[in-house]
Motif scaffolding. Structure first.
Motif, PDB file in Angstrom:
ATOM      1  N   LYS A   1      51.076  52.967  43.822  1.00 42.30           N
ATOM      2  CA  LYS A   1      52.050  52.198  43.035  1.00 42.30           C
ATOM      3  C   LYS A   1      51.423  51.675  41.745  1.00 42.30           C
ATOM      4  CE  LYS A   1      55.076  50.676  46.778  1.00 42.30           C
ATOM      5  NZ  LYS A   1      55.557  49.502  47.536  1.00 42.30           N
ATOM      6  N   ALA A   2      50.165  51.221  41.826  1.00 43.50           N
ATOM      7  CA  ALA A   2      49.481  50.740  40.620  1.00 43.50           C
ATOM      8  C   ALA A   2      49.303  51.883  39.623  1.00 43.50           C
ATOM      9  CB  ALA A   2      48.129  50.133  40.985  1.00 43.50           C
ATOM     10  N   GLY A   3      48.916  53.063  40.113  1.00 44.60           N
ATOM     11  CA  GLY A   3      48.784  54.227  39.234  1.00 44.60           C
ATOM     12  C   GLY A   3      50.115  54.602  38.609  1.00 44.60           C
TER      13      GLY A   3
ATOM     14  N   ALA B   1      49.713  43.521  37.610  1.00 48.66           N
ATOM     15  CA  ALA B   1      49.588  42.186  38.219  1.00 48.66           C
ATOM     16  C   ALA B   1      50.430  42.094  39.483  1.00 48.66           C
ATOM     17  CB  ALA B   1      49.994  41.106  37.217  1.00 48.66           C
ATOM     18  N   GLU B   2      51.629  42.634  39.430  1.00 50.28           N
ATOM     19  CA  GLU B   2      52.501  42.597  40.607  1.00 50.28           C
ATOM     20  C   GLU B   2      51.917  43.420  41.750  1.00 50.28           C
ATOM     21  OE1 GLU B   2      57.154  43.399  41.877  1.00 50.28           O
ATOM     22  OE2 GLU B   2      56.548  43.647  39.789  1.00 50.28           O
ATOM     23  N   GLN B   3      51.378  44.604  41.437  1.00 51.81           N
ATOM     24  CA  GLN B   3      50.793  45.452  42.478  1.00 51.81           C
ATOM     25  C   GLN B   3      49.539  44.805  43.071  1.00 51.81           C
ATOM     26  OE1 GLN B   3      52.103  48.093  43.970  1.00 51.81           O
ATOM     27  NE2 GLN B   3      53.854  47.621  42.691  1.00 51.81           N
ATOM     28  N   ALA B   4      48.705  44.207  42.238  1.00 46.39           N
ATOM     29  CA  ALA B   4      47.505  43.535  42.741  1.00 46.39           C
ATOM     30  C   ALA B   4      47.902  42.368  43.641  1.00 46.39           C
ATOM     31  CB  ALA B   4      46.639  43.049  41.583  1.00 46.39           C
TER      32      ALA B   4
ATOM     33  N   GLN C   1      46.685  52.050  59.501  1.00 47.79           N
ATOM     34  CA  GLN C   1      47.819  51.395  58.840  1.00 47.79           C
ATOM     35  C   GLN C   1      47.355  50.627  57.609  1.00 47.79           C
ATOM     36  OE1 GLN C   1      49.602  49.119  62.107  1.00 47.79           O
ATOM     37  NE2 GLN C   1      51.515  50.188  61.649  1.00 47.79           N
ATOM     38  N   LYS C   2      46.243  49.884  57.728  1.00 46.19           N
ATOM     39  CA  LYS C   2      45.736  49.121  56.594  1.00 46.19           C
ATOM     40  C   LYS C   2      45.325  50.060  55.471  1.00 46.19           C
ATOM     41  CE  LYS C   2      42.247  45.845  55.050  1.00 46.19           C
ATOM     42  NZ  LYS C   2      42.248  46.450  53.740  1.00 46.19           N
ATOM     43  N   ARG C   3      44.622  51.126  55.820  1.00 50.09           N
ATOM     44  CA  ARG C   3      44.180  52.094  54.809  1.00 50.09           C
ATOM     45  C   ARG C   3      45.379  52.738  54.125  1.00 50.09           C
ATOM     46  NH1 ARG C   3      40.541  52.966  51.253  1.00 50.09           N
ATOM     47  NH2 ARG C   3      39.917  55.102  51.034  1.00 50.09           N
ATOM     48  N   ALA C   4      46.409  53.064  54.894  1.00 48.13           N
ATOM     49  CA  ALA C   4      47.625  53.648  54.312  1.00 48.13           C
ATOM     50  C   ALA C   4      48.277  52.652  53.366  1.00 48.13           C
ATOM     51  CB  ALA C   4      48.592  54.061  55.419  1.00 48.13           C
ATOM     52  N   GLY C   5      48.298  51.387  53.748  1.00 51.86           N
ATOM     53  CA  GLY C   5      48.859  50.350  52.876  1.00 51.86           C
ATOM     54  C   GLY C   5      48.066  50.213  51.595  1.00 51.86           C
ATOM     55  N   ASP C   6      46.732  50.266  51.697  1.00 51.19           N
ATOM     56  CA  ASP C   6      45.881  50.194  50.508  1.00 51.19           C
ATOM     57  C   ASP C   6      46.141  51.385  49.588  1.00 51.19           C
ATOM     58  OD1 ASP C   6      44.760  47.889  51.522  1.00 51.19           O
ATOM     59  OD2 ASP C   6      42.900  48.855  52.182  1.00 51.19           O
TER      60      ASP C   6
END
Length: 166
Positions: free
Chosen positions: A28-30, A47-50, A17-22
């Motif tokens: 989203k950042a891309g 900035a928002e994605q980070a 789950q954590k890896r999927a979230g990352d």
């Protein structure tokens, strides 16, 4: 044995789950980078994605800022939450001079000089740290590069020490 297997499976599920979230955050950042040709809009989205990165146990980053380098000075460009930029610019109205030899240049300045990410488990133990937020205890900063040249830095902070993993 069944209890041990169930616990192990639950731990694996949390890791997935954590890896999927990352991966979703990176996607989203891309997408943010490729969705506009306007630099300010792209930096806002990054900035928002980070800021939304999951750093463990549902924790998120407390504060994110992006710096761009111009004439060997780090200029604060974007902050998330967005309303914080005015507060920081009141404390530090001038760009950070990255050529300083004796003065403090901040963790982002060290990223620029060393051209590699900087993980600060506890900012209270760090001589480069420049205090923008009184509640910050952990900091992670990474370079934005074109080839070998550092053109900027993305910085995230959190109120708990040792929150960011290697």
């Amino acid at each position: 044995n069944q209890a041990a297997i169930a616990i192990h499976n639950a731990q694996l599920f949390r890791q997935v789950q954590k890896r999927a979230g990352d991966l979703q955050a990176l996607y989203k950042a891309g997408s943010a980078v490729t969705s506009s040709l306007e630099l300010g809009e792209i930096l806002d989205r990054i900035a928002e994605q980070a800021h939304q990165l999951n750093i463990g146990d549902g924790e998120q980053v407390s504060f994110t800022d992006i710096w761009l380098v111009k004439d060997e000075k780090a200029h604060l460009e974007k902050v998330f939450p967005r309303g914080e930029i005015e507060k920081i610019k009141l404390k530090f109205p001038e760009p950070i001079d990255l050529k300083k030899r004796d003065g403090r240049i901040g963790v982002v300045g060290r990223v620029y000089k060393e051209k590699k990410p900087q993980l600060v488990p506890d900012v209270e133990d760090n001589t480069d740290y420049l205090k923008y937020h009184s509640e910050t205890r952990s900091e992670l900063a990474v370079p934005i590069k074109i080839g070998d040249d550092v053109i900027g830095m993305i910085n995230v902070e959190h109120s708990e020490p040792n929150i960011f993993a290697d």
